[in-house]
Design a protein around this motif. Structure first.
Motif, PDB file in Angstrom:
ATOM      1  N   PRO A 142      32.993  21.171  49.618  1.00 57.71           N
ATOM      2  CA  PRO A 142      32.801  22.067  48.490  1.00 57.71           C
ATOM      3  C   PRO A 142      33.362  23.620  48.905  1.00 57.71           C
ATOM      4  CG  PRO A 142      30.648  21.884  49.749  1.00 57.71           C
ATOM      5  CD  PRO A 142      31.703  20.802  50.167  1.00 57.71           C
ATOM      6  N   ILE A 143      34.289  24.262  47.736  1.00 54.33           N
ATOM      7  CA  ILE A 143      34.700  25.600  47.936  1.00 54.33           C
ATOM      8  C   ILE A 143      34.434  26.175  46.660  1.00 54.33           C
ATOM      9  CG2 ILE A 143      36.497  24.794  49.590  1.00 54.33           C
ATOM     10  CD1 ILE A 143      38.469  24.964  47.173  1.00 54.33           C
ATOM     11  N   ARG A 144      34.538  27.671  46.714  1.00 54.19           N
ATOM     12  CA  ARG A 144      34.703  28.350  45.703  1.00 54.19           C
ATOM     13  C   ARG A 144      35.644  29.745  45.992  1.00 54.19           C
ATOM     14  NH1 ARG A 144      28.826  30.750  43.947  1.00 54.19           N
ATOM     15  NH2 ARG A 144      28.156  31.702  45.810  1.00 54.19           N
ATOM     16  N   LEU A 145      35.890  30.407  44.871  1.00 54.38           N
ATOM     17  CA  LEU A 145      36.652  31.651  45.246  1.00 54.38           C
ATOM     18  C   LEU A 145      35.967  32.818  44.671  1.00 54.38           C
ATOM     19  CD1 LEU A 145      39.534  32.367  46.547  1.00 54.38           C
ATOM     20  CD2 LEU A 145      40.504  32.261  44.167  1.00 54.38           C
ATOM     21  N   ARG A 146      35.941  33.815  45.505  1.00 55.76           N
ATOM     22  CA  ARG A 146      35.286  35.016  45.160  1.00 55.76           C
ATOM     23  C   ARG A 146      36.125  36.247  44.962  1.00 55.76           C
ATOM     24  NH1 ARG A 146      29.408  34.803  45.582  1.00 55.76           N
ATOM     25  NH2 ARG A 146      29.251  37.101  45.751  1.00 55.76           N
ATOM     26  N   CYS A 147      36.290  37.005  43.984  1.00 51.87           N
ATOM     27  CA  CYS A 147      37.150  38.282  43.886  1.00 51.87           C
ATOM     28  C   CYS A 147      36.780  39.108  42.783  1.00 51.87           C
ATOM     29  CB  CYS A 147      38.600  37.652  43.733  1.00 51.87           C
ATOM     30  SG  CYS A 147      38.866  36.783  42.283  1.00 51.87           S
ATOM     31  N   ARG A 148      37.406  40.160  42.823  1.00 54.79           N
ATOM     32  CA  ARG A 148      37.033  41.080  41.843  1.00 54.79           C
ATOM     33  C   ARG A 148      38.188  41.170  40.576  1.00 54.79           C
ATOM     34  NH1 ARG A 148      32.880  44.524  42.406  1.00 54.79           N
ATOM     35  NH2 ARG A 148      31.982  44.621  44.281  1.00 54.79           N
ATOM     36  N   SER A 149      38.020  41.376  39.343  1.00 55.07           N
ATOM     37  CA  SER A 149      39.126  41.366  38.444  1.00 55.07           C
ATOM     38  C   SER A 149      39.554  42.762  38.473  1.00 55.07           C
ATOM     39  CB  SER A 149      38.444  41.260  36.992  1.00 55.07           C
ATOM     40  OG  SER A 149      37.610  42.394  36.915  1.00 55.07           O
ATOM     41  N   THR A 150      40.390  43.154  37.805  1.00 51.67           N
ATOM     42  CA  THR A 150      41.336  44.379  38.116  1.00 51.67           C
ATOM     43  C   THR A 150      40.665  45.401  37.328  1.00 51.67           C
ATOM     44  OG1 THR A 150      42.495  43.689  36.066  1.00 51.67           O
ATOM     45  CG2 THR A 150      43.898  43.395  37.904  1.00 51.67           C
ATOM     46  N   GLU A 151      39.583  45.067  36.507  1.00 51.79           N
ATOM     47  CA  GLU A 151      38.630  45.848  35.992  1.00 51.79           C
ATOM     48  C   GLU A 151      37.400  46.160  36.962  1.00 51.79           C
ATOM     49  OE1 GLU A 151      39.610  43.337  33.883  1.00 51.79           O
ATOM     50  OE2 GLU A 151      41.153  44.636  33.213  1.00 51.79           O
ATOM     51  N   GLY A 152      37.486  45.367  38.004  1.00 54.23           N
ATOM     52  CA  GLY A 152      36.200  45.674  38.880  1.00 54.23           C
ATOM     53  C   GLY A 152      35.245  44.740  38.999  1.00 54.23           C
ATOM     54  N   ILE A 153      35.068  43.933  38.146  1.00 55.10           N
ATOM     55  CA  ILE A 153      34.097  42.953  37.825  1.00 55.10           C
ATOM     56  C   ILE A 153      34.151  41.949  38.839  1.00 55.10           C
ATOM     57  CG2 ILE A 153      33.180  41.043  36.153  1.00 55.10           C
ATOM     58  CD1 ILE A 153      34.514  42.830  33.832  1.00 55.10           C
ATOM     59  N   ARG A 154      32.772  41.622  39.431  1.00 55.69           N
ATOM     60  CA  ARG A 154      32.868  40.512  40.485  1.00 55.69           C
ATOM     61  C   ARG A 154      33.050  39.113  39.956  1.00 55.69           C
ATOM     62  NH1 ARG A 154      28.605  43.367  42.225  1.00 55.69           N
ATOM     63  NH2 ARG A 154      27.076  41.827  41.576  1.00 55.69           N
ATOM     64  N   VAL A 155      33.814  38.199  40.139  1.00 58.14           N
ATOM     65  CA  VAL A 155      34.158  36.783  39.615  1.00 58.14           C
ATOM     66  C   VAL A 155      34.090  36.081  40.560  1.00 58.14           C
ATOM     67  CG1 VAL A 155      35.536  35.397  38.355  1.00 58.14           C
ATOM     68  CG2 VAL A 155      35.766  37.928  37.780  1.00 58.14           C
ATOM     69  N   THR A 156      33.517  34.815  40.273  1.00 59.18           N
ATOM     70  CA  THR A 156      33.085  33.836  41.344  1.00 59.18           C
ATOM     71  C   THR A 156      33.602  32.316  40.678  1.00 59.18           C
ATOM     72  OG1 THR A 156      31.486  34.584  42.435  1.00 59.18           O
ATOM     73  CG2 THR A 156      31.448  32.370  42.835  1.00 59.18           C
ATOM     74  N   THR A 157      34.485  31.576  41.259  1.00 55.65           N
ATOM     75  CA  THR A 157      34.989  30.320  40.521  1.00 55.65           C
ATOM     76  C   THR A 157      33.750  29.245  40.825  1.00 55.65           C
ATOM     77  OG1 THR A 157      35.821  29.495  42.634  1.00 55.65           O
ATOM     78  CG2 THR A 157      37.250  30.721  41.119  1.00 55.65           C
ATOM     79  N   ALA A 158      33.710  28.361  39.909  1.00 56.00           N
ATOM     80  CA  ALA A 158      32.553  27.174  39.893  1.00 56.00           C
ATOM     81  C   ALA A 158      32.985  26.449  41.288  1.00 56.00           C
ATOM     82  CB  ALA A 158      32.696  26.163  38.965  1.00 56.00           C
ATOM     83  N   TRP A 159      31.810  25.912  41.971  1.00 57.66           N
ATOM     84  CA  TRP A 159      32.105  25.318  43.272  1.00 57.66           C
ATOM     85  C   TRP A 159      32.905  23.932  42.499  1.00 57.66           C
ATOM     86  CZ3 TRP A 159      31.168  26.565  47.914  1.00 57.66           C
ATOM     87  CH2 TRP A 159      30.309  27.444  48.216  1.00 57.66           C
ATOM     88  N   VAL A 160      34.050  23.660  43.629  1.00 56.08           N
ATOM     89  CA  VAL A 160      34.539  22.229  43.262  1.00 56.08           C
ATOM     90  C   VAL A 160      34.684  21.590  44.727  1.00 56.08           C
ATOM     91  CG1 VAL A 160      36.860  23.211  43.632  1.00 56.08           C
ATOM     92  CG2 VAL A 160      36.392  21.380  42.342  1.00 56.08           C
TER      93      VAL A 160
END
Length: 162
Positions: A142-160
């Motif tokens: 299982p993996i997921r990606l965690r980053c910030r949008s250009t507006e500074g919002i924390r975003v996490t992908t669903a686990w896949v």
């Protein structure tokens, strides 16, 4: 004497059920590590980018228009797409010598503060000015990606699972 008159009979019965279940249908070996990683890495304030296409599925394969070449599932290469929280992520997964290599493109995401999480670990993702990244030597699972949008919002992908 009835069961309800014998103290502790329910505990004994549950213990026996657990023993039988553990012998006949044990949990997968990586289940505990994945559960601990998911719990430890939770971020209740993060937006979720959902998996919108996976070329390993028939429906997902129909969504991808080949650019360089068709995803080759026989050789262990496929595509994943995520969308949500103001970002889009396109990831090509390729099996290389028992490990995985991820080639990705992020749109709407900041090039800083980006991580790939696996069961039990997280890896810093170096994103260039165009949103491209490569992560090598990832174990299948299982993996997921965690980053910030250009507006500074924390975003996490669903686990896949890859």
């Amino acid at each position: 004497m009835a069961h309800d008159e014998v103290p502790g009979w329910q505990d004994e019965m549950l213990a026996e059920y657990r023993r039988v279940a553990a012998a006949l249908d044990p949990p997968p070996p990586d289940l505990a590590a994945a559960a601990k990683a998911a719990f430890a890495a939770r971020d209740l304030d993060a937006e979720i980018a959902l998996l919108i296409a996976d070329s390993r599925t028939e429906a997902g394969a129909a969504l991808y228009e080949p650019v360089r070449a068709e995803p080759d599932l026989v050789s262990g290469r496929w595509l994943l797409s995520f969308d949500g929280g103001g970002i889009q992520a396109e990831i090509e997964v390729e099996a290389v010598d028992g490990h995985l290599r991820l080639l990705g493109l992020l749109s709407g995401a900041s090039a800083e503060d980006c991580y790939l999480e696996t069961a039990g670990a997280h890896h810093r993702v170096d994103v260039d000015d165009l949103g491209r990244f490569i992560v090598e030597h990832i174990a299948p699972g299982p993996i997921r990606l965690r980053c910030r949008s250009t507006e500074g919002i924390r975003v996490t992908t669903a686990w896949v699972t890859v």
